[in-house]
Design an enzyme around this catalytic site. Sequence first.
Site, short mmCIF file in Angstrom:
data_model
loop_
_atom_site.label_atom_id
_atom_site.label_comp_id
_atom_site.label_asym_id
_atom_site.label_seq_id
_atom_site.Cartn_x
_atom_site.Cartn_y
_atom_site.Cartn_z
N ARG A 225 20.35 0.57 -31.38
CA ARG A 225 21.21 0.16 -30.28
C ARG A 225 22.09 1.30 -29.76
NH1 ARG A 225 24.14 -5.73 -30.10
NH2 ARG A 225 25.41 -5.35 -28.29
N GLU B 145 24.12 1.39 -14.86
CA GLU B 145 23.58 0.92 -16.15
C GLU B 145 22.05 0.72 -16.05
OE1 GLU B 145 25.47 0.91 -18.83
OE2 GLU B 145 27.49 0.17 -18.36
N ASN C 285 24.21 3.85 -25.64
CA ASN C 285 25.43 4.62 -25.39
C ASN C 285 25.18 5.89 -24.59
OD1 ASN C 285 27.27 2.89 -26.61
ND2 ASN C 285 26.69 3.66 -28.63
N HIS D 202 27.76 7.20 -22.22
CA HIS D 202 29.01 6.50 -22.51
C HIS D 202 30.01 7.31 -23.33
CE1 HIS D 202 26.98 3.09 -20.81
NE2 HIS D 202 28.02 2.31 -21.00
N LYS E 181 28.63 -8.23 -27.77
CA LYS E 181 29.79 -7.38 -28.04
C LYS E 181 30.95 -7.87 -27.18
CE LYS E 181 27.98 -2.82 -28.25
NZ LYS E 181 28.44 -1.43 -28.05
N HIS F 85 33.11 6.96 -21.30
CA HIS F 85 34.32 6.26 -21.76
C HIS F 85 35.54 7.16 -21.68
CE1 HIS F 85 32.21 2.86 -24.23
NE2 HIS F 85 32.49 2.47 -23.00
N GLU G 294 24.34 -2.90 -33.95
CA GLU G 294 24.49 -1.49 -33.62
C GLU G 294 24.50 -0.60 -34.86
OE1 GLU G 294 28.06 0.09 -31.48
OE2 GLU G 294 26.63 0.22 -29.86
N ARG H 54 39.25 -19.78 -34.98
CA ARG H 54 38.26 -19.06 -35.79
C ARG H 54 36.86 -19.04 -35.18
NH1 ARG H 54 40.93 -21.63 -40.07
NH2 ARG H 54 42.45 -20.18 -40.96
N HIS I 123 33.94 1.53 -14.58
CA HIS I 123 33.12 1.76 -15.77
C HIS I 123 31.75 2.34 -15.39
CE1 HIS I 123 31.39 1.25 -19.75
NE2 HIS I 123 30.35 0.68 -19.16
N LYS J 161 17.39 -4.40 -22.05
CA LYS J 161 18.59 -4.52 -22.89
C LYS J 161 18.36 -5.55 -24.00
CE LYS J 161 23.22 -4.74 -23.91
NZ LYS J 161 24.59 -4.42 -23.61
N1 NAD Z 1 30.09 -5.87 -23.98
C1 NAD Z 1 29.21 -4.97 -23.60
O1 NAD Z 1 28.17 -4.79 -24.22
C2 NAD Z 1 29.50 -4.16 -22.37
C3 NAD Z 1 28.48 -3.39 -21.79
C4 NAD Z 1 28.75 -2.69 -20.61
C5 NAD Z 1 30.02 -2.77 -20.04
N2 NAD Z 1 30.99 -3.52 -20.65
C6 NAD Z 1 32.32 -3.63 -20.05
O2 NAD Z 1 32.21 -4.25 -18.79
C7 NAD Z 1 33.33 -3.88 -18.00
C8 NAD Z 1 32.88 -3.56 -16.61
O3 NAD Z 1 32.30 -4.70 -16.03
P1 NAD Z 1 32.28 -4.90 -14.44
O4 NAD Z 1 31.83 -3.66 -13.79
O5 NAD Z 1 31.56 -6.16 -14.17
O6 NAD Z 1 33.84 -5.01 -14.09
P2 NAD Z 1 34.78 -6.25 -13.67
O7 NAD Z 1 34.61 -7.40 -14.55
O8 NAD Z 1 36.13 -5.67 -13.50
O9 NAD Z 1 34.19 -6.66 -12.25
C9 NAD Z 1 34.30 -5.75 -11.18
C10 NAD Z 1 35.06 -6.34 -10.00
O10 NAD Z 1 34.15 -7.12 -9.22
C11 NAD Z 1 34.69 -8.41 -9.01
N3 NAD Z 1 33.54 -9.33 -8.96
C12 NAD Z 1 32.71 -9.64 -10.00
N4 NAD Z 1 31.73 -10.43 -9.55
C13 NAD Z 1 31.92 -10.62 -8.22
C14 NAD Z 1 31.23 -11.32 -7.20
N5 NAD Z 1 30.09 -11.98 -7.46
N6 NAD Z 1 31.74 -11.32 -5.96
C15 NAD Z 1 32.87 -10.61 -5.68
N7 NAD Z 1 33.56 -9.91 -6.58
C16 NAD Z 1 33.09 -9.90 -7.84
C17 NAD Z 1 35.65 -8.65 -10.15
O11 NAD Z 1 36.62 -9.59 -9.81
C18 NAD Z 1 36.23 -7.25 -10.34
O12 NAD Z 1 37.25 -7.02 -9.40
C19 NAD Z 1 33.99 -2.72 -18.72
O13 NAD Z 1 35.16 -3.17 -19.34
C20 NAD Z 1 32.98 -2.32 -19.77
O14 NAD Z 1 33.58 -1.76 -20.92
C21 NAD Z 1 30.74 -4.20 -21.79
ZN ZN Z 2 28.36 0.55 -19.99
#
Ligand code: NAD
Ligand code: ZN
Length: 372
Positions: A244, A188, A248, A251, A146, A255, A240, A124, A267, A230
């Site tokens: 907030r 971003e 988007n 996005h 989030k 998305h 949101e 929980r 992404h 941010k």
């Molecule tokens: N929660 C939120 O508010 C929010 C906001 C924006 C994006 N997101 C989400 O974030 C995700 C995208 O995140 P991302 O782009 O970090 O993707 P990811 O987590 O897949 O990382 C990208 C790649 O880089 C590699 N990597 C990460 N750090 C590294 C490092 N220091 N050295 C070598 N390799 C490294 C990872 O292993 C992966 O293969 C999406 O799912 C998106 O929906 C969430």
């Molecule tokens: Zn994003």
Amino acid sequence: VVTIRVPIVEHRDASYDILIGRGLLGDLAPLLGRHCAAAAYAVITDSHLAAPYAAPLVARLREAGLAAEVFAFAAGEWNKTRETWAALCDRMLAHHVGRDAAVLALGGGVVGDVAGFVAATYLRGIPYVQLPTSLLAMIDSSIGGKTGVDVPAGKNLLGAFHQPRLVVADLDVLATLPATQLAAGVAEAVKHGVIADARYFEFLESEHSAIRQKDPVAIERLVGRSVELKADVVARDERESGLRAVLNFGHTIGHAVEATSKFEVLHGEAVAIGMAYEARLAERLEIAEPGTATRITRVLDGFGLPQHIPSGTGIDDLLAAMRHDKKARSGAIRFALPRRIGVMYGNAGGWTEPVSEAVVREVLAPGTGSAA
Ligand SMILES: NC(=O)c1ccc[n+]([C@@H]2O[C@H](COP(=O)([O-])OP(=O)(O)OC[C@H]3O[C@@H](n4cnc5c(N)ncnc54)[C@H](O)[C@@H]3O)[C@@H](O)[C@H]2O)c1
Ligand SMILES: [Zn+2]
């Protein structure tokens, strides 16, 4: 070390710090003691980061007398699923990770979202700390609480709000981040400039080669300013309900591109594509000043980011994906749109604008003739 506080207005106890600096992961134990003391730490990470980063981190935590264990899952957006969430929870239960434990989310946005959702739901809910390793995670996904997973019907459709106790961005780890992933994170940052800070946008325009070369001064300014922007938006709207929504920008279409590409498009790349089309949509609706879209596509170009829907993508599939997106309300599709660089459009109805599907279609596929 730069400290930026996220003051959660609704819930003062939930306020937390974001620390930005170098070498911070090498000396995490005292920070955990201060911000997130726990009987044991479950380090959730992905398969790319387990050996280079999670194993040494756990070794150092144990040297400092803390109990810690790594729980890794296969890297990639396509693994941001219920199945991964369930497997992690089952493994933690098998290890008898208790209610007095905390999660450390070590990785990019995928790890942060999944690990945060594990922390939100495990027994929980237990506390967690974000240890973002990708640029995107440092400046965007690790902040705001989030969490969640993707499902076949769309991205991020199952999840929870769960604020971290602390966010630690150790800039040293960016040394190993691949160039395409760095660029995806910059998308971003471009979004942050468009929604809130024209001078920051100018910095991204003029310093693109320094940023691409990971020049330390440029990277520090980028991470510092994006985190401030941010954090400021999130602090004013924890769940949101209003402001907030400006985050988007790019996005709604982004998305849909990400999901219809079956995650071939990253992404951040999908957000770049989404911003290019949504900026043109804003000009088409006479919401944005003319020239806004051109400036956005030029800066994306400087970072080698894509701006076009991948060939072979069906416009009907994109529209269907947008209808499924949780931001859509019946009838029209809602968009967060810029007025000009640094200023988003808002009115008494809020920060998003409903747009008819016919107009969206026209912007996605100019010349297809369904003018409205
Ligand atoms: N929660 C939120 O508010 C929010 C906001 C924006 C994006 N997101 C989400 O974030 C995700 C995208 O995140 P991302 O782009 O970090 O993707 P990811 O987590 O897949 O990382 C990208 C790649 O880089 C590699 N990597 C990460 N750090 C590294 C490092 N220091 N050295 C070598 N390799 C490294 C990872 O292993 C992966 O293969 C999406 O799912 C998106 O929906 C969430
Ligand atoms: Zn994003």
